[in-house]
Design a protein around this motif. Structure first.
Motif, short mmCIF file in Angstrom:
data_model
loop_
_atom_site.label_atom_id
_atom_site.label_comp_id
_atom_site.label_asym_id
_atom_site.label_seq_id
_atom_site.Cartn_x
_atom_site.Cartn_y
_atom_site.Cartn_z
N PHE A 67 69.63 40.20 107.78
CA PHE A 67 68.59 40.14 106.76
C PHE A 67 68.29 41.57 106.35
O PHE A 67 67.67 42.32 107.10
N ARG A 70 64.49 43.57 105.92
CA ARG A 70 63.50 42.66 106.48
C ARG A 70 63.45 42.83 108.00
O ARG A 70 64.49 42.96 108.65
N LEU A 72 62.22 40.44 110.70
CA LEU A 72 61.76 39.07 110.91
C LEU A 72 61.34 38.86 112.36
O LEU A 72 62.10 39.20 113.28
N GLN A 76 60.77 33.18 113.70
CA GLN A 76 61.30 32.65 112.45
C GLN A 76 62.80 32.40 112.52
O GLN A 76 63.38 31.86 111.59
N LEU A 77 63.44 32.84 113.61
CA LEU A 77 64.88 32.63 113.77
C LEU A 77 65.17 31.76 115.00
O LEU A 77 66.24 31.83 115.57
N GLY A 84 68.27 31.48 109.11
CA GLY A 84 66.89 31.78 108.80
C GLY A 84 66.28 30.86 107.77
O GLY A 84 65.52 31.30 106.90
N SER A 87 62.59 31.11 107.60
CA SER A 87 61.99 32.38 107.20
C SER A 87 61.73 32.47 105.71
O SER A 87 60.83 33.18 105.26
N PHE A 89 63.84 33.81 103.66
CA PHE A 89 64.54 34.99 103.15
C PHE A 89 66.04 34.78 103.27
O PHE A 89 66.52 34.15 104.22
N SER A 91 69.99 35.51 104.00
CA SER A 91 70.79 36.28 104.95
C SER A 91 72.23 36.30 104.47
O SER A 91 72.62 35.51 103.60
N THR A 116 67.35 43.01 110.13
CA THR A 116 67.34 42.13 111.29
C THR A 116 68.70 41.48 111.42
O THR A 116 69.21 40.89 110.44
N GLU A 196 66.24 43.84 115.75
CA GLU A 196 65.47 44.41 114.65
C GLU A 196 65.61 45.94 114.69
O GLU A 196 65.38 46.56 115.74
#
Length: 456
Positions: A67, A70, A72, A76-77, A84, A87, A89, A91, A116, A196
Protein backbone atom coordinates in the motif's frame (compact mmCIF):
# COMPACT_ATOMS: atom_id res chain seq x y z
CA UNK A 1 56.91 -1.54 -25.19
CA UNK A 2 55.13 1.79 -24.67
CA UNK A 3 52.40 0.72 -27.10
CA UNK A 4 51.83 -2.45 -25.09
CA UNK A 5 51.68 -0.44 -21.88
CA UNK A 6 49.10 1.96 -23.36
CA UNK A 7 46.95 -0.88 -24.67
CA UNK A 8 47.03 -2.70 -21.34
CA UNK A 9 46.19 0.55 -19.55
CA UNK A 10 43.13 1.15 -21.76
CA UNK A 11 41.91 -2.40 -21.12
CA UNK A 12 42.25 -2.05 -17.34
CA UNK A 13 40.58 1.39 -17.38
CA UNK A 14 37.60 -0.09 -19.22
CA UNK A 15 37.50 -2.91 -16.68
CA UNK A 16 37.52 -0.38 -13.80
CA UNK A 17 34.63 1.54 -15.40
CA UNK A 18 32.68 -1.72 -15.64
CA UNK A 19 33.48 -2.55 -12.02
CA UNK A 20 32.21 0.85 -10.86
CA UNK A 21 28.63 -0.37 -11.37
CA UNK A 22 28.67 -3.29 -8.92
CA UNK A 23 31.14 -1.68 -6.55
CA UNK A 24 29.08 1.45 -5.92
CA UNK A 25 25.73 1.32 -7.68
CA UNK A 26 24.39 -2.06 -6.67
CA UNK A 27 23.26 -3.10 -3.23
CA UNK A 28 23.27 -6.66 -1.97
CA UNK A 29 19.69 -7.09 -3.13
CA UNK A 30 20.73 -6.79 -6.79
CA UNK A 31 22.41 -10.19 -6.69
CA UNK A 32 20.67 -13.03 -8.42
CA UNK A 33 18.36 -15.05 -6.24
CA UNK A 34 17.35 -18.70 -6.56
CA UNK A 35 14.04 -19.49 -8.15
CA UNK A 36 11.03 -19.67 -5.87
CA UNK A 37 7.91 -21.79 -6.08
CA UNK A 38 5.14 -20.23 -8.12
CA UNK A 39 2.47 -18.29 -6.26
CA UNK A 40 -0.85 -19.91 -5.51
CA UNK A 41 -3.98 -18.22 -6.90
CA UNK A 42 -4.91 -17.14 -3.36
CA UNK A 43 -1.53 -15.33 -3.10
CA UNK A 44 -0.47 -17.53 -0.20
CA UNK A 45 3.20 -18.50 -0.39
CA UNK A 46 2.98 -22.19 0.43
CA UNK A 47 6.22 -23.52 1.94
CA UNK A 48 4.58 -26.26 4.01
CA UNK A 49 6.60 -28.95 2.19
CA UNK A 50 9.85 -26.96 2.16
CA UNK A 51 12.84 -28.77 3.71
CA UNK A 52 15.12 -26.12 5.21
CA UNK A 53 17.94 -28.62 5.71
CA UNK A 54 17.90 -29.89 2.14
CA UNK A 55 16.66 -26.84 0.19
CA UNK A 56 18.20 -24.14 2.32
CA UNK A 57 16.60 -20.93 3.60
CA UNK A 58 13.44 -19.48 2.03
CA UNK A 59 13.88 -16.16 0.21
CA UNK A 60 10.69 -14.12 0.19
CA UNK A 61 11.05 -12.30 -3.11
CA UNK A 62 7.52 -12.55 -4.46
CA UNK A 63 4.02 -12.78 -3.04
CA UNK A 64 4.01 -9.34 -1.39
CA UNK A 65 1.36 -6.63 -1.61
CA UNK A 66 2.13 -3.00 -0.90
CA UNK A 67 0.00 0.00 0.00
CA UNK A 68 1.89 3.03 -1.28
CA UNK A 69 1.87 6.20 0.84
CA UNK A 70 -0.22 4.46 3.51
CA UNK A 71 0.46 3.24 7.04
CA UNK A 72 -2.34 0.76 7.68
CA UNK A 73 -3.02 -0.63 11.14
CA UNK A 74 -2.63 -4.44 11.13
CA UNK A 75 -6.29 -4.73 12.18
CA UNK A 76 -7.27 -3.52 8.73
CA UNK A 77 -5.26 -6.35 7.16
CA UNK A 78 -6.53 -9.17 9.34
CA UNK A 79 -9.21 -10.29 6.91
CA UNK A 80 -9.19 -13.00 4.28
CA UNK A 81 -6.01 -11.90 2.50
CA UNK A 82 -3.49 -9.08 2.03
CA UNK A 83 -5.50 -7.19 -0.57
CA UNK A 84 -6.89 -4.97 2.17
CA UNK A 85 -10.56 -5.11 1.25
CA UNK A 86 -11.43 -3.88 4.75
CA UNK A 87 -9.10 -0.89 4.50
CA UNK A 88 -10.71 0.83 1.53
CA UNK A 89 -7.31 1.57 -0.02
CA UNK A 90 -5.87 0.00 -3.18
CA UNK A 91 -2.88 -2.32 -3.05
CA UNK A 92 -0.58 -3.67 -5.72
CA UNK A 93 1.60 -6.74 -6.18
CA UNK A 94 5.30 -6.21 -5.70
CA UNK A 95 8.50 -8.19 -5.39
CA UNK A 96 11.40 -7.49 -3.09
CA UNK A 97 13.72 -5.66 -2.97
CA UNK A 98 11.43 -2.67 -3.49
CA UNK A 99 13.41 0.58 -3.49
CA UNK A 100 11.77 4.00 -3.51
CA UNK A 101 13.40 6.79 -5.43
CA UNK A 102 16.08 6.89 -8.14
CA UNK A 103 19.76 6.40 -7.38
CA UNK A 104 20.77 9.50 -9.36
CA UNK A 105 18.87 12.46 -7.95
CA UNK A 106 19.39 15.96 -6.61
CA UNK A 107 16.38 15.81 -4.29
CA UNK A 108 16.27 13.91 -1.02
CA UNK A 109 12.47 13.79 -1.12
CA UNK A 110 12.44 11.49 -4.15
CA UNK A 111 12.83 8.46 -1.88
CA UNK A 112 10.97 9.76 1.15
CA UNK A 113 7.57 8.46 2.20
CA UNK A 114 5.67 5.64 3.88
CA UNK A 115 4.26 2.28 2.81
CA UNK A 116 2.74 -0.91 4.21
CA UNK A 117 3.81 -4.36 2.96
CA UNK A 118 1.88 -7.58 3.53
CA UNK A 119 2.48 -11.25 2.75
CA UNK A 120 0.67 -14.53 3.59
CA UNK A 121 2.85 -17.55 4.35
CA UNK A 122 2.36 -21.26 4.93
CA UNK A 123 5.46 -22.14 6.94
CA UNK A 124 7.22 -25.52 7.03
CA UNK A 125 6.38 -27.92 9.84
CA UNK A 126 9.33 -27.86 12.23
CA UNK A 127 10.27 -28.85 15.74
CA UNK A 128 12.71 -25.95 15.82
CA UNK A 129 11.82 -22.29 16.05
CA UNK A 130 11.74 -20.42 12.76
CA UNK A 131 12.99 -16.89 12.29
CA UNK A 132 13.09 -14.23 9.61
CA UNK A 133 15.93 -11.91 8.67
CA UNK A 134 14.82 -8.72 6.89
CA UNK A 135 18.12 -6.85 6.89
CA UNK A 136 18.73 -3.12 7.09
CA UNK A 137 15.58 -1.17 6.23
CA UNK A 138 17.12 2.37 6.39
CA UNK A 139 13.97 3.55 8.09
CA UNK A 140 11.55 3.55 11.02
CA UNK A 141 9.95 0.13 11.04
CA UNK A 142 6.92 -1.53 12.63
CA UNK A 143 6.52 -5.28 11.94
CA UNK A 144 3.47 -7.29 12.98
CA UNK A 145 2.62 -10.98 12.66
CA UNK A 146 -0.98 -12.22 12.37
CA UNK A 147 -1.38 -15.90 13.25
CA UNK A 148 -4.27 -17.49 11.40
CA UNK A 149 -5.78 -20.92 11.92
CA UNK A 150 -7.51 -20.79 8.52
CA UNK A 151 -8.40 -18.29 5.82
CA UNK A 152 -11.62 -17.28 7.62
CA UNK A 153 -9.91 -16.65 10.96
CA UNK A 154 -8.88 -13.05 11.65
CA UNK A 155 -6.17 -14.39 13.91
CA UNK A 156 -4.05 -13.03 16.72
CA UNK A 157 -2.13 -9.80 16.11
CA UNK A 158 1.34 -9.62 17.71
CA UNK A 159 4.02 -6.93 17.38
CA UNK A 160 7.32 -8.69 16.66
CA UNK A 161 9.67 -5.72 15.96
CA UNK A 162 9.81 -1.93 16.01
CA UNK A 163 12.55 0.72 16.15
CA UNK A 164 10.23 3.71 16.39
CA UNK A 165 6.77 4.93 15.48
CA UNK A 166 6.32 5.37 11.69
CA UNK A 167 3.25 7.54 12.36
CA UNK A 168 5.50 10.18 13.95
CA UNK A 169 7.79 10.44 10.92
CA UNK A 170 9.35 12.66 9.72
CA UNK A 171 9.52 14.45 13.07
CA UNK A 172 10.75 11.28 14.83
CA UNK A 173 14.45 10.50 14.43
CA UNK A 174 15.51 7.11 13.10
CA UNK A 175 17.95 5.26 15.32
CA UNK A 176 19.30 1.75 14.75
CA UNK A 177 17.84 0.54 11.45
CA UNK A 178 19.58 -2.86 11.51
CA UNK A 179 16.71 -5.28 12.03
CA UNK A 180 17.59 -8.22 14.31
CA UNK A 181 16.62 -11.82 13.67
CA UNK A 182 12.86 -11.96 14.37
CA UNK A 183 11.33 -15.07 15.93
CA UNK A 184 8.29 -16.37 14.08
CA UNK A 185 5.39 -17.97 15.99
CA UNK A 186 6.24 -21.46 17.15
CA UNK A 187 3.98 -24.18 15.81
CA UNK A 188 1.94 -21.80 13.64
CA UNK A 189 1.83 -22.75 9.98
CA UNK A 190 -0.25 -19.91 8.57
CA UNK A 191 1.29 -16.46 9.25
CA UNK A 192 0.68 -13.03 7.79
CA UNK A 193 3.48 -10.46 8.03
CA UNK A 194 2.65 -6.74 7.98
CA UNK A 195 5.60 -4.34 7.61
CA UNK A 196 5.03 -0.59 8.03
CA UNK A 197 7.88 1.67 6.87
CA UNK A 198 8.62 5.39 7.03
CA UNK A 199 11.80 6.78 5.43
CA UNK A 200 12.84 10.43 5.75
CA UNK A 201 16.61 10.05 6.08
CA UNK A 202 18.11 8.17 3.11
CA UNK A 203 17.52 9.33 -0.46
CA UNK A 204 16.26 5.81 -1.25
CA UNK A 205 13.75 4.07 1.00
CA UNK A 206 11.74 0.87 1.00
CA UNK A 207 12.76 -2.72 1.64
CA UNK A 208 16.25 -2.89 0.16
CA UNK A 209 17.05 -6.53 0.93
CA UNK A 210 15.28 -9.84 0.38
CA UNK A 211 13.81 -11.27 3.63
CA UNK A 212 14.98 -14.79 4.48
CA UNK A 213 13.18 -17.45 6.56
CA UNK A 214 15.23 -20.20 8.20
CA UNK A 215 15.73 -21.94 11.51
CA UNK A 216 16.24 -19.24 14.11
CA UNK A 217 19.43 -20.95 15.31
CA UNK A 218 20.92 -20.79 11.80
CA UNK A 219 20.05 -17.12 11.29
CA UNK A 220 21.26 -16.18 14.76
CA UNK A 221 24.60 -17.95 14.25
CA UNK A 222 25.08 -16.25 10.89
CA UNK A 223 24.27 -12.84 12.36
CA UNK A 224 26.75 -13.34 15.20
CA UNK A 225 29.46 -14.26 12.70
CA UNK A 226 28.63 -11.26 10.54
CA UNK A 227 28.72 -8.97 13.58
CA UNK A 228 32.02 -10.25 14.96
CA UNK A 229 34.06 -10.17 11.75
CA UNK A 230 33.96 -6.39 11.12
CA UNK A 231 35.06 -5.61 14.69
CA UNK A 232 37.96 -8.05 14.40
CA UNK A 233 38.98 -6.47 11.10
CA UNK A 234 38.78 -2.97 12.58
CA UNK A 235 41.10 -4.02 15.43
CA UNK A 236 43.63 -5.60 13.03
CA UNK A 237 43.68 -2.57 10.71
CA UNK A 238 43.99 -0.17 13.64
CA UNK A 239 46.91 -2.17 15.06
CA UNK A 240 48.65 -2.17 11.66
CA UNK A 241 48.16 1.59 11.41
CA UNK A 242 49.55 2.24 14.90
CA UNK A 243 52.45 -0.16 14.31
CA UNK A 244 53.34 1.60 11.05
CA UNK A 245 53.55 4.96 12.81
CA UNK A 246 55.76 3.53 15.55
CA UNK A 247 58.12 1.81 13.09
CA UNK A 248 58.29 4.94 10.96
CA UNK A 249 59.26 6.98 14.00
CA UNK A 250 61.93 4.46 15.05
CA UNK A 251 63.46 4.17 11.58
CA UNK A 252 63.35 7.88 10.81
CA UNK A 253 61.24 7.35 7.68
CA UNK A 254 58.03 8.88 9.00
CA UNK A 255 56.53 10.04 5.68
CA UNK A 256 56.35 6.67 3.94
CA UNK A 257 55.10 4.87 7.04
CA UNK A 258 52.60 7.65 7.75
CA UNK A 259 51.05 7.20 4.30
CA UNK A 260 50.63 3.47 4.85
CA UNK A 261 49.24 4.14 8.33
CA UNK A 262 46.75 6.61 6.85
CA UNK A 263 45.55 3.99 4.34
CA UNK A 264 45.00 1.30 6.98
CA UNK A 265 43.37 3.77 9.39
CA UNK A 266 40.98 5.00 6.68
CA UNK A 267 40.11 1.37 5.88
CA UNK A 268 39.41 0.64 9.56
CA UNK A 269 37.25 3.78 9.81
CA UNK A 270 35.22 2.68 6.79
CA UNK A 271 34.68 -0.87 8.06
CA UNK A 272 33.53 0.54 11.40
CA UNK A 273 30.87 2.86 9.97
CA UNK A 274 29.72 0.77 7.01
CA UNK A 275 28.86 -2.01 9.46
CA UNK A 276 26.51 -1.60 12.43
CA UNK A 277 29.27 -1.69 15.06
CA UNK A 278 28.59 1.87 16.15
CA UNK A 279 25.20 0.84 17.61
CA UNK A 280 26.83 -1.89 19.69
CA UNK A 281 28.75 0.75 21.63
CA UNK A 282 26.48 3.77 21.20
CA UNK A 283 22.84 2.60 20.84
CA UNK A 284 21.46 6.14 20.56
CA UNK A 285 23.81 7.19 17.77
CA UNK A 286 21.92 9.12 15.08
CA UNK A 287 21.28 7.36 11.76
CA UNK A 288 21.90 10.63 9.89
CA UNK A 289 25.31 11.05 11.54
CA UNK A 290 26.15 7.41 10.77
CA UNK A 291 25.58 8.11 7.07
CA UNK A 292 27.74 11.26 7.32
CA UNK A 293 30.68 9.27 8.74
CA UNK A 294 30.09 6.33 6.40
CA UNK A 295 30.45 8.61 3.39
CA UNK A 296 33.35 10.46 5.04
CA UNK A 297 35.20 7.14 5.23
CA UNK A 298 34.62 6.65 1.51
CA UNK A 299 36.02 10.12 0.81
CA UNK A 300 39.13 9.28 2.86
CA UNK A 301 39.93 5.91 1.25
CA UNK A 302 40.54 7.20 -2.30
CA UNK A 303 43.17 9.88 -1.49
CA UNK A 304 44.78 7.45 0.99
CA UNK A 305 45.02 4.71 -1.63
CA UNK A 306 46.18 7.17 -4.29
CA UNK A 307 48.96 8.50 -2.01
CA UNK A 308 49.99 4.94 -1.14
CA UNK A 309 50.30 3.82 -4.79
CA UNK A 310 52.19 6.96 -5.84
CA UNK A 311 54.53 6.65 -2.84
CA UNK A 312 55.04 2.94 -3.45
CA UNK A 313 55.64 2.99 -7.19
CA UNK A 314 56.83 6.52 -7.80
CA UNK A 315 56.35 6.31 -11.58
CA UNK A 316 54.06 8.38 -13.74
CA UNK A 317 53.77 10.99 -11.01
CA UNK A 318 51.75 13.96 -12.24
CA UNK A 319 51.42 16.82 -9.76
CA UNK A 320 48.41 18.25 -11.59
CA UNK A 321 46.46 15.01 -11.17
CA UNK A 322 47.67 14.68 -7.58
CA UNK A 323 46.47 18.19 -6.75
CA UNK A 324 43.15 17.40 -8.46
CA UNK A 325 42.64 14.19 -6.46
CA UNK A 326 43.54 15.78 -3.12
CA UNK A 327 41.54 18.98 -3.77
CA UNK A 328 38.35 17.20 -4.81
CA UNK A 329 38.64 14.65 -2.00
CA UNK A 330 39.24 17.48 0.46
CA UNK A 331 36.12 19.31 -0.69
CA UNK A 332 34.01 16.15 -0.18
CA UNK A 333 35.59 15.60 3.25
CA UNK A 334 34.93 19.19 4.34
CA UNK A 335 31.32 19.00 3.19
CA UNK A 336 30.65 15.78 5.12
CA UNK A 337 32.29 17.19 8.29
CA UNK A 338 31.14 20.81 8.28
CA UNK A 339 28.13 21.25 6.00
CA UNK A 340 26.01 18.11 6.40
CA UNK A 341 24.89 18.90 10.00
CA UNK A 342 23.45 22.17 8.65
CA UNK A 343 21.27 20.41 6.06
CA UNK A 344 18.53 17.82 6.33
CA UNK A 345 19.27 14.26 7.52
CA UNK A 346 20.96 12.09 4.91
CA UNK A 347 21.96 14.96 2.60
CA UNK A 348 25.42 13.42 2.27
CA UNK A 349 23.88 10.49 0.31
CA UNK A 350 23.39 12.86 -2.65
CA UNK A 351 27.18 12.80 -3.13
CA UNK A 352 27.32 9.08 -3.89
CA UNK A 353 27.06 9.27 -7.69
CA UNK A 354 29.37 12.32 -8.14
CA UNK A 355 32.00 10.58 -6.04
CA UNK A 356 31.58 7.38 -8.06
CA UNK A 357 32.52 9.34 -11.17
CA UNK A 358 35.48 10.78 -9.32
CA UNK A 359 36.47 7.22 -8.29
CA UNK A 360 36.52 6.18 -11.95
CA UNK A 361 38.84 9.06 -12.86
CA UNK A 362 41.16 8.45 -9.92
CA UNK A 363 41.05 4.68 -10.43
CA UNK A 364 41.96 5.06 -14.09
CA UNK A 365 45.07 7.03 -13.23
CA UNK A 366 46.04 4.58 -10.46
CA UNK A 367 45.63 1.76 -13.01
CA UNK A 368 47.86 3.65 -15.46
CA UNK A 369 50.58 4.14 -12.83
CA UNK A 370 50.40 0.50 -11.74
CA UNK A 371 50.50 -0.99 -15.26
CA UNK A 372 53.33 1.33 -16.23
CA UNK A 373 55.29 0.11 -13.23
CA UNK A 374 54.59 -3.52 -14.14
CA UNK A 375 55.59 -3.21 -17.81
CA UNK A 376 58.10 -0.36 -17.98
CA UNK A 377 59.73 0.07 -14.57
CA UNK A 378 62.34 -2.31 -13.23
CA UNK A 379 62.71 -1.46 -9.55
CA UNK A 380 58.99 -1.36 -8.64
CA UNK A 381 57.84 -4.32 -10.75
CA UNK A 382 57.22 -6.73 -7.85
CA UNK A 383 55.53 -4.00 -5.78
CA UNK A 384 53.25 -3.11 -8.69
CA UNK A 385 52.32 -6.74 -9.33
CA UNK A 386 51.31 -7.17 -5.68
CA UNK A 387 49.18 -4.00 -5.79
CA UNK A 388 47.60 -5.13 -9.05
CA UNK A 389 46.79 -8.57 -7.60
CA UNK A 390 45.24 -6.98 -4.51
CA UNK A 391 43.06 -4.61 -6.54
CA UNK A 392 42.05 -7.37 -8.95
CA UNK A 393 41.15 -9.72 -6.09
CA UNK A 394 38.92 -7.17 -4.37
CA UNK A 395 37.26 -5.83 -7.51
CA UNK A 396 36.82 -9.29 -9.00
CA UNK A 397 35.03 -10.65 -5.94
CA UNK A 398 32.71 -7.62 -5.75
CA UNK A 399 31.90 -7.92 -9.45
CA UNK A 400 31.25 -11.67 -9.41
CA UNK A 401 29.11 -11.51 -6.26
CA UNK A 402 27.14 -8.55 -7.64
CA UNK A 403 26.15 -10.37 -10.84
CA UNK A 404 25.41 -13.56 -8.91
CA UNK A 405 28.13 -15.85 -10.24
CA UNK A 406 29.41 -16.42 -6.70
CA UNK A 407 27.29 -16.11 -3.54
CA UNK A 408 27.96 -13.09 -1.37
CA UNK A 409 29.49 -14.00 1.99
CA UNK A 410 30.44 -11.66 4.82
CA UNK A 411 33.22 -14.08 5.82
CA UNK A 412 34.76 -14.05 2.35
CA UNK A 413 34.40 -10.28 2.01
CA UNK A 414 36.23 -9.65 5.29
CA UNK A 415 38.87 -12.28 4.50
CA UNK A 416 39.58 -10.70 1.13
CA UNK A 417 39.97 -7.28 2.76
CA UNK A 418 42.50 -8.81 5.15
CA UNK A 419 44.38 -10.52 2.29
CA UNK A 420 44.46 -7.26 0.33
CA UNK A 421 45.91 -5.51 3.38
CA UNK A 422 48.58 -8.22 3.68
CA UNK A 423 49.51 -7.85 -0.01
CA UNK A 424 49.78 -4.10 0.38
CA UNK A 425 51.90 -4.53 3.50
CA UNK A 426 54.15 -6.98 1.64
CA UNK A 427 54.55 -4.57 -1.27
CA UNK A 428 55.30 -1.75 1.16
CA UNK A 429 57.90 -3.87 2.96
CA UNK A 430 59.63 -4.76 -0.33
CA UNK A 431 59.61 -1.14 -1.42
CA UNK A 432 60.98 0.02 1.92
CA UNK A 433 63.74 -2.60 1.75
CA UNK A 434 64.75 -1.36 -1.70
CA UNK A 435 64.76 2.27 -0.49
CA UNK A 436 66.89 1.29 2.51
CA UNK A 437 69.32 -0.63 0.28
CA UNK A 438 69.57 2.34 -2.10
CA UNK A 439 70.17 4.69 0.81
CA UNK A 440 72.82 2.37 2.27
CA UNK A 441 74.49 2.19 -1.14
CA UNK A 442 74.57 5.98 -1.43
CA UNK A 443 75.91 6.29 2.11
CA UNK A 444 78.68 3.79 1.37
CA UNK A 445 79.58 5.66 -1.81
CA UNK A 446 79.83 8.93 0.11
CA UNK A 447 81.98 7.29 2.78
CA UNK A 448 84.31 5.81 0.13
CA UNK A 449 84.52 9.18 -1.63
CA UNK A 450 85.36 10.96 1.62
CA UNK A 451 87.97 8.32 2.44
CA UNK A 452 89.57 8.79 -0.98
CA UNK A 453 89.60 12.60 -0.57
CA UNK A 454 91.16 12.34 2.87
CA UNK A 455 93.86 10.00 1.49
CA UNK A 456 94.73 12.51 -1.23
Amino acid sequence: MRGVARAATLILCAFIALLAIPLFGLDAHARLQPEQPSEAPSEIRDFSDWDLNEQGPIRLETGWRVFRDRLLPPEQLSGADCRGANSGFPSERTSLPDVWGPAITTEMSSGHGVATYCIDLMLPKSEERLGISIGNLRTITHITAIYQEDEHDHGKIVLIHRNGDPLRAPSAESLNTATPIIVLPYGEERVRLVVELANYVHKQGGIVETPVVDYYSHLDAQQRRDASLPMALVIVLAMVSAGSLIIGHLTGNTTRFAIFAFLTAASAFRVFFVSDIIWDYWPSFSLARKYDFEYLSLFLVLPAYYAFVIMLLGVGKDWFISRFVYAVSGSFICFSLVATPLFGPGTVTLLREPFQLFWIIGGAYIAYVTIKAVIVSKGEKIDAILVLCAAGMMAGYEFLSAIGLVPFSMEWAQLIILLVTILHARAFALSFRDVQAERDGLTKSLVDANTALEAK
